[in-house]
Design a protein around this motif. Structure first.
Motif, short mmCIF file in Angstrom:
data_model
loop_
_atom_site.label_atom_id
_atom_site.label_comp_id
_atom_site.label_asym_id
_atom_site.label_seq_id
_atom_site.Cartn_x
_atom_site.Cartn_y
_atom_site.Cartn_z
N ARG A 51 7.35 -5.89 -1.81
CA ARG A 51 8.81 -5.88 -1.66
C ARG A 51 9.54 -6.01 -2.99
O ARG A 51 10.75 -5.81 -3.05
N ASP A 52 8.84 -6.33 -4.05
CA ASP A 52 9.50 -6.68 -5.30
C ASP A 52 9.59 -5.52 -6.29
O ASP A 52 9.85 -5.74 -7.47
N GLY A 53 9.37 -4.31 -5.85
CA GLY A 53 9.45 -3.17 -6.76
C GLY A 53 8.20 -2.33 -6.69
O GLY A 53 7.39 -2.50 -5.78
N PRO A 54 8.00 -1.41 -7.63
CA PRO A 54 6.81 -0.57 -7.59
C PRO A 54 5.54 -1.39 -7.49
O PRO A 54 5.32 -2.33 -8.27
N TRP A 55 4.71 -1.05 -6.51
CA TRP A 55 3.46 -1.76 -6.27
C TRP A 55 2.33 -0.76 -6.44
O TRP A 55 2.44 0.21 -7.19
N LEU A 56 1.23 -0.94 -5.75
CA LEU A 56 0.10 -0.03 -5.87
C LEU A 56 0.47 1.36 -5.35
O LEU A 56 1.26 1.50 -4.43
N SER A 57 -0.14 2.39 -5.96
CA SER A 57 0.10 3.76 -5.52
C SER A 57 -0.71 4.06 -4.27
O SER A 57 -1.59 3.28 -3.87
N ARG A 58 -0.45 5.20 -3.65
CA ARG A 58 -1.25 5.63 -2.49
C ARG A 58 -2.73 5.64 -2.84
O ARG A 58 -3.57 5.16 -2.06
N ARG A 59 -3.08 6.21 -3.98
CA ARG A 59 -4.49 6.27 -4.36
C ARG A 59 -5.09 4.87 -4.45
O ARG A 59 -6.20 4.62 -3.96
N GLU A 60 -4.38 3.95 -5.09
CA GLU A 60 -4.90 2.60 -5.26
C GLU A 60 -5.03 1.88 -3.93
O GLU A 60 -5.99 1.12 -3.71
N ILE A 61 -4.10 2.13 -3.00
CA ILE A 61 -4.17 1.50 -1.68
C ILE A 61 -5.35 2.05 -0.89
O ILE A 61 -6.12 1.30 -0.27
N GLU A 62 -5.51 3.37 -0.90
CA GLU A 62 -6.53 4.00 -0.06
C GLU A 62 -7.94 3.82 -0.60
O GLU A 62 -8.90 3.81 0.17
N THR A 63 -8.08 3.70 -1.92
CA THR A 63 -9.43 3.58 -2.49
C THR A 63 -9.78 2.14 -2.86
O THR A 63 -10.93 1.86 -3.21
N GLY A 64 -8.82 1.22 -2.76
CA GLY A 64 -9.07 -0.18 -3.09
C GLY A 64 -9.13 -1.05 -1.85
O GLY A 64 -9.18 -0.57 -0.71
N ARG A 65 -9.08 -2.36 -2.06
CA ARG A 65 -9.20 -3.30 -0.96
C ARG A 65 -8.05 -4.33 -0.95
O ARG A 65 -8.19 -5.44 -0.42
N ALA A 66 -6.91 -3.93 -1.52
CA ALA A 66 -5.79 -4.87 -1.64
C ALA A 66 -5.24 -5.29 -0.28
O ALA A 66 -4.67 -6.37 -0.15
N LEU A 67 -5.42 -4.44 0.76
CA LEU A 67 -4.86 -4.76 2.07
C LEU A 67 -5.93 -5.19 3.08
O LEU A 67 -5.59 -5.61 4.19
N SER A 68 -7.17 -5.10 2.70
CA SER A 68 -8.25 -5.38 3.65
C SER A 68 -8.36 -6.87 3.96
O SER A 68 -8.17 -7.72 3.09
N GLY A 69 -8.65 -7.17 5.24
CA GLY A 69 -8.94 -8.53 5.64
C GLY A 69 -7.75 -9.47 5.65
O GLY A 69 -7.92 -10.69 5.69
N ARG A 70 -6.55 -8.93 5.67
CA ARG A 70 -5.36 -9.78 5.61
C ARG A 70 -4.59 -9.80 6.93
O ARG A 70 -3.53 -10.42 7.02
N GLY A 71 -5.11 -9.09 7.93
CA GLY A 71 -4.44 -9.07 9.23
C GLY A 71 -3.15 -8.28 9.25
O GLY A 71 -2.30 -8.51 10.12
N LEU A 72 -3.01 -7.33 8.33
CA LEU A 72 -1.79 -6.52 8.26
C LEU A 72 -1.85 -5.27 9.12
O LEU A 72 -0.86 -4.55 9.25
N GLU A 73 -3.01 -5.00 9.71
CA GLU A 73 -3.16 -3.77 10.50
C GLU A 73 -2.42 -3.88 11.83
O GLU A 73 -2.54 -4.87 12.54
N ILE A 74 -1.67 -2.85 12.16
CA ILE A 74 -1.01 -2.75 13.47
C ILE A 74 -1.95 -2.07 14.46
O ILE A 74 -2.08 -2.48 15.61
#
Length: 344
Positions: free
Chosen positions: A125-148
């Motif tokens: 929410r604080d400005g430019p964050w990870l790009s699509r490539r970084e999100i899809e190929t990394g693990r920044a969102l994994s295991g955090r319960g953010l999945e709908i």
């Protein structure tokens, strides 16, 4: 109070300017200049206008909305309280279509359903964050319960992000609706334009379905093409909208097929009626309402027309890429307050 007396009262209001629009070309038109105005279903436009009118806060809009709630003759209402204004910023007019996709999905990941829809993480929410490539190929969102939910098609998920809202049909037959929940702060880049730049297609050949087919035929280069767009959209689950209503737009109200458009609010006020004249194979002459926005919708003469829900609507929306013109209907005094002094 009669309609005529209220119109006179509105004309006497002192209103602020219109921001970015004051630096653009403005032209006041007459209703006789609007091709097809007499033949439109003004009542349908008025009903759509009422859906979001109550959320408009400026004094001139509030006064008009109080009349809209009880107006008996829709055409007279619009002609009495609004002035048609063409707003130009030097760019060509472009109308595209958008729709509400419906994807197959699951509340839990499976061998088939492997591609997650995420809620927005706080740090994005604080400005430019990870790009699509970084999100899809990394693990920044994994295991955090953010999945709908998880879906079975990454290409359809990409286009769901472009649309900003949709439905997920779950394995038990139930349906959840998701809406735009934020983005990663990166600018949208068109993958269609990238295919044109590479010489794969001409501009007139590109459509959503053409892009989908190309990505699926190219299992290596296809995902890389989608990552050309660094923008990544997060979602939220929408539970307060009836199944028969349209998806929620930028004004937090359901949009209406064939009557709601997404606009650039720097030029077109959200909630304003907008007269549409499209060119192309199936011309449209219709009064619509600006009730949504989109990251790719930029400019005074740019609009995205909401077509409906499902695959058929998606095919129609994907083929829409038309010129023409759009004319904003503004409260009378607001319209004239926007004009430079030399034009008065």
């Amino acid at each position: 109070m009669t309609l005529a007396r209220l119109a006179a009262l509105l004309a006497a209001l002192t209103l602020p300017g219109a921001g970015a629009a004051t630096e653009t070309g403005l032209r006041i038109l007459d209703y006789a200049d609007l091709e097809g105005w007499d033949e439109d279903d003004h009542q349908a436009a008025l009903e759509t206008f009422r859906n979001t009118c109550g959320d408009l806060k400026a004094p001139d809009w509030r006064a008009i909305c109080s009349v809209a709630a009880q107006a008996a003759n829709a055409r007279t209402f619009f002609e009495l309280f609004f002035t048609p204004v063409r707003i130009d910023d030097g760019s060509d007019t472009l109308f595209t279509g958008y729709f509400e996709p419906e994807l197959d999905g699951s509340r839990a990941p499976t061998g088939r359903f492997r591609y997650p829809l995420y809620r927005m993480p706080p740090e994005a929410r604080d400005g430019p964050w990870l790009s699509r490539r970084e999100i899809e190929t990394g693990r920044a969102l994994s295991g955090r319960g953010l999945e709908i939910a998880w879906v079975d098609d990454p290409v359809e998920l990409f286009f769901l992000q472009i649309q900003g809202s949709g439905r997920i049909r779950l394995t038990d037959g139930s349906v959840i609706r998701v809406g735009y929940g934020g983005k990663n702060g990166h600018e949208y880049r068109s993958v269609g334009q990238e295919l044109v730049r590479r010489g794969v297609y001409t501009r007139h050949q590109v459509s959503a379905q053409v892009i989908k087919n190309w990505v699926r035929r190219n299992p290596v280069d296809g995902p890389e093409l989608l990552r050309h767009n660094p923008s990544y959209v997060f979602f939220r689950e929408v539970g307060h909208v009836a199944p028969e209503d349209g998806p929620v737009g930028a004004m937090n109200r359901s949009v209406t097929p064939g009557r709601s458009i997404a606009v650039d609010p720097a030029y077109t006020p959200l909630g304003a009626p907008v007269w549409i004249e499209t060119e192309g194979k199936t011309p449209i002459r219709r009064l619509m309402v600006a009730q949504d926005t989109g990251s790719a919708i930029k400019g005074a003469q740019r609009a995205d027309i909401f077509v409906g829900t499902g695959d058929a609507a998606g095919r129609t929306a994907g083929r829409m890429k038309d010129g023409g013109r759009m004319i904003v209907l503004l409260p009378i005094q607001r319209a004239y307050a926007m004009l430079p002094e030399e034009n008065l």
